[in-house]
Design a protein around this motif. Structure first.
Motif, mmCIF file in Angstrom:
data_model
loop_
_atom_site.group_PDB
_atom_site.id
_atom_site.type_symbol
_atom_site.label_atom_id
_atom_site.label_comp_id
_atom_site.label_asym_id
_atom_site.label_seq_id
_atom_site.Cartn_x
_atom_site.Cartn_y
_atom_site.Cartn_z
ATOM 1 N N ARG A 28 -106.640 -49.693 19.858
ATOM 2 C CA ARG A 28 -105.614 -49.466 18.384
ATOM 3 C C ARG A 28 -106.070 -50.510 17.497
ATOM 4 N N PHE A 29 -105.396 -50.087 16.229
ATOM 5 C CA PHE A 29 -105.340 -51.108 15.238
ATOM 6 C C PHE A 29 -104.191 -51.721 14.781
ATOM 7 N N ALA A 30 -104.158 -52.587 14.405
ATOM 8 C CA ALA A 30 -102.290 -53.470 13.609
ATOM 9 C C ALA A 30 -102.924 -53.763 12.094
ATOM 10 N N GLN A 31 -102.842 -53.584 11.070
ATOM 11 C CA GLN A 31 -103.770 -54.866 9.592
ATOM 12 C C GLN A 31 -102.141 -54.786 8.841
ATOM 13 N N TYR A 32 -102.470 -55.632 7.960
ATOM 14 C CA TYR A 32 -101.630 -56.278 6.893
ATOM 15 C C TYR A 32 -102.446 -56.306 5.983
ATOM 16 N N VAL A 33 -101.852 -56.409 4.745
ATOM 17 C CA VAL A 33 -102.779 -56.516 3.816
ATOM 18 C C VAL A 33 -101.775 -56.548 2.415
ATOM 19 N N GLU A 34 -102.637 -57.956 1.651
ATOM 20 C CA GLU A 34 -101.263 -58.256 0.726
ATOM 21 C C GLU A 34 -102.690 -58.104 -0.450
ATOM 22 N N GLY A 35 -101.659 -58.533 -1.663
ATOM 23 C CA GLY A 35 -102.306 -58.579 -2.891
ATOM 24 C C GLY A 35 -101.715 -57.691 -4.015
ATOM 25 N N PRO A 36 -102.074 -57.800 -5.154
ATOM 26 C CA PRO A 36 -101.558 -57.493 -7.031
ATOM 27 C C PRO A 36 -101.998 -55.912 -6.562
ATOM 28 N N GLU A 37 -100.290 -55.250 -6.881
ATOM 29 C CA GLU A 37 -100.177 -53.817 -6.580
ATOM 30 C C GLU A 37 -101.783 -53.039 -6.897
ATOM 31 N N ALA A 38 -102.317 -53.084 -8.317
ATOM 32 C CA ALA A 38 -103.018 -52.359 -8.148
ATOM 33 C C ALA A 38 -104.546 -52.214 -7.328
ATOM 34 N N GLY A 39 -104.503 -53.414 -6.926
ATOM 35 C CA GLY A 39 -105.621 -53.421 -6.070
ATOM 36 C C GLY A 39 -105.097 -52.888 -4.868
#
Length: 126
Positions: A61-72
């Protein structure tokens, strides 16, 4: 993008999910995945955390959270959703956020065992 005093220049967005790999992941496969993710994330101003549940059979299993500028983030999110190695993707969060949770982490890795994975996944993807 961050200005000279550390303020974000563009509104931030986040994407979080839990998924099941569709192919076996060895330690080498996981390392290769992280290297590719770190390069892509850095190129797009994206930071985040990946929680991995690994058993004797490998990554399950994976759980991932990513964040950044909308386009990127959109570019990174599209890459994740189009990756055939992810199955049963459950989107837990998607949209604007006031600030980064993982500044400076192009992609942190957090291994979890069967007992801690649900708690770690919930904390990461909330």
């Amino acid at each position: 993008m961050v200005d000279v005093i550390g303020h974000e220049l563009e509104p931030l967005h986040a994407f979080a999910y839990v998924s099941t790999p569709t192919v076996p992941f060895s330690d080498r496969d996981l390392s290769d995945l992280l290297i590719a993710a770190r390069h892509a994330n850095a190129a797009h101003g994206v930071t985040g955390k990946l929680v991995v549940l690994e058993t004797a059979a490998g990554v399950v299993r994976f759980a991932q959270y990513v964040e950044g500028p909308e386009a990127g983030l959109a570019t990174v999110t599209e890459r994740i959703l189009d990756d055939p190695r992810h199955g049963a993707i459950e989107v837990r969060r998607q949209g604007p956020i006031p600030m980064r949770r993982f500044p400076g982490w192009d992609m942190a890795l957090h291994p979890a065992d069967a007992a801690s994975f649900p708690r770690e996944a919930d904390a990461t993807t909330a």
